[in-house]
Design a protein around this motif. Structure first.
Motif, PDB file in Angstrom:
ATOM      1  N   CYS A  80       5.129   2.635  -5.195  1.00  0.00           N
ATOM      2  CA  CYS A  80       3.840   1.997  -4.934  1.00  0.00           C
ATOM      3  C   CYS A  80       3.978   1.053  -3.739  1.00  0.00           C
ATOM      4  O   CYS A  80       4.935   0.290  -3.671  1.00  0.00           O
ATOM      5  N   GLN A  81       3.006   1.086  -2.850  1.00  0.00           N
ATOM      6  CA  GLN A  81       2.993   0.169  -1.703  1.00  0.00           C
ATOM      7  C   GLN A  81       2.487  -1.187  -2.193  1.00  0.00           C
ATOM      8  O   GLN A  81       1.437  -1.271  -2.809  1.00  0.00           O
ATOM      9  N   LYS A  82       3.270  -2.231  -1.952  1.00  0.00           N
ATOM     10  CA  LYS A  82       2.872  -3.568  -2.384  1.00  0.00           C
ATOM     11  C   LYS A  82       3.049  -4.555  -1.250  1.00  0.00           C
ATOM     12  O   LYS A  82       3.726  -4.271  -0.265  1.00  0.00           O
ATOM     13  N   SER A  83       2.465  -5.720  -1.441  1.00  0.00           N
ATOM     14  CA  SER A  83       2.576  -6.787  -0.459  1.00  0.00           C
ATOM     15  C   SER A  83       2.612  -8.115  -1.201  1.00  0.00           C
ATOM     16  O   SER A  83       1.879  -8.292  -2.175  1.00  0.00           O
ATOM     17  N   LYS A  84       3.480  -9.004  -0.768  1.00  0.00           N
ATOM     18  CA  LYS A  84       3.513 -10.343  -1.352  1.00  0.00           C
ATOM     19  C   LYS A  84       3.560 -11.364  -0.236  1.00  0.00           C
ATOM     20  O   LYS A  84       4.202 -11.152   0.788  1.00  0.00           O
ATOM     21  N   ILE A  85       2.879 -12.476  -0.454  1.00  0.00           N
ATOM     22  CA  ILE A  85       2.891 -13.550   0.528  1.00  0.00           C
ATOM     23  C   ILE A  85       4.024 -14.508   0.161  1.00  0.00           C
ATOM     24  O   ILE A  85       4.062 -15.056  -0.938  1.00  0.00           O
ATOM     25  N   VAL A  86       4.942 -14.654   1.099  1.00  0.00           N
ATOM     26  CA  VAL A  86       6.132 -15.471   0.885  1.00  0.00           C
ATOM     27  C   VAL A  86       5.969 -16.785   1.659  1.00  0.00           C
ATOM     28  O   VAL A  86       5.692 -16.772   2.862  1.00  0.00           O
ATOM     29  N   PHE A  87       6.154 -17.898   0.953  1.00  0.00           N
ATOM     30  CA  PHE A  87       6.132 -19.219   1.588  1.00  0.00           C
ATOM     31  C   PHE A  87       7.575 -19.636   1.825  1.00  0.00           C
ATOM     32  O   PHE A  87       8.399 -19.571   0.910  1.00  0.00           O
ATOM     33  N   ILE A  88       7.880 -20.059   3.044  1.00  0.00           N
ATOM     34  CA  ILE A  88       9.244 -20.480   3.360  1.00  0.00           C
ATOM     35  C   ILE A  88       9.220 -21.918   3.871  1.00  0.00           C
ATOM     36  O   ILE A  88       8.477 -22.248   4.796  1.00  0.00           O
TER      37      ILE A  88
END
Length: 139
Positions: A80-88
């Motif tokens: 499955c194509q997924k996306s997550k927003i990562v805070f660094i």
């Protein structure tokens, strides 16, 4: 500067750009900087959707703190194509102590302004925010 934790404003542009990244995928990443004189967080750089993780990593200064969000695309084991927003929270060992303290004390308040962060990383050198680290935290 005694009240650094609550004294740092967040420029409206930060929230606007973040919403564009989250909802419209207008950007691959956003780098935020604290302007000490204005006592606010501002957008320093945005990355086009076509830019790579290496472009993002290269946009973080080697000896200054920054906040950043990165839109991480990946494919799960189920294909499955997924996306997550990562805070660094980027805080290199070589940055000034005072700057590190300002960024550390302002981080939680700033992060609350950005609704939709799914993964958070604290990094003091590039290896702590490598693609492998992000992958292991995103799955």
């Amino acid at each position: 500067m005694a009240n650094a934790a609550s004294g740092m404003a967040v420029h409206d542009d930060c929230k606007l750009r973040f919403l564009e990244l989250k909802a419209k995928r207008t950007y691959r990443f956003i780098v935020f900087k604290i302007e000490e004189k204005q006592k606010q967080v501002v957008v320093e750089k945005v990355g086009e959707p076509t830019e790579s993780y290496d472009d993002f990593a290269a946009s973080l200064p080697a000896d200054e703190c920054r906040y950043a969000v990165y839109d991480f695309d990946f494919v799960t084991a189920e294909n499955c194509q997924k996306s997550k927003i990562v805070f660094i929270a980027w805080s290199p060992d070589t940055s000034r102590i005072r700057t590190k303290m300002i960024y550390a004390s302002s981080k939680d308040r700033f992060k609350r302004e950005l609704d939709g962060i799914q993964v958070e990383l604290q990094a003091t050198d590039p290896t702590e925010m490598s693609l492998d680290v992000i992958k292991s935290r995103a799955y």
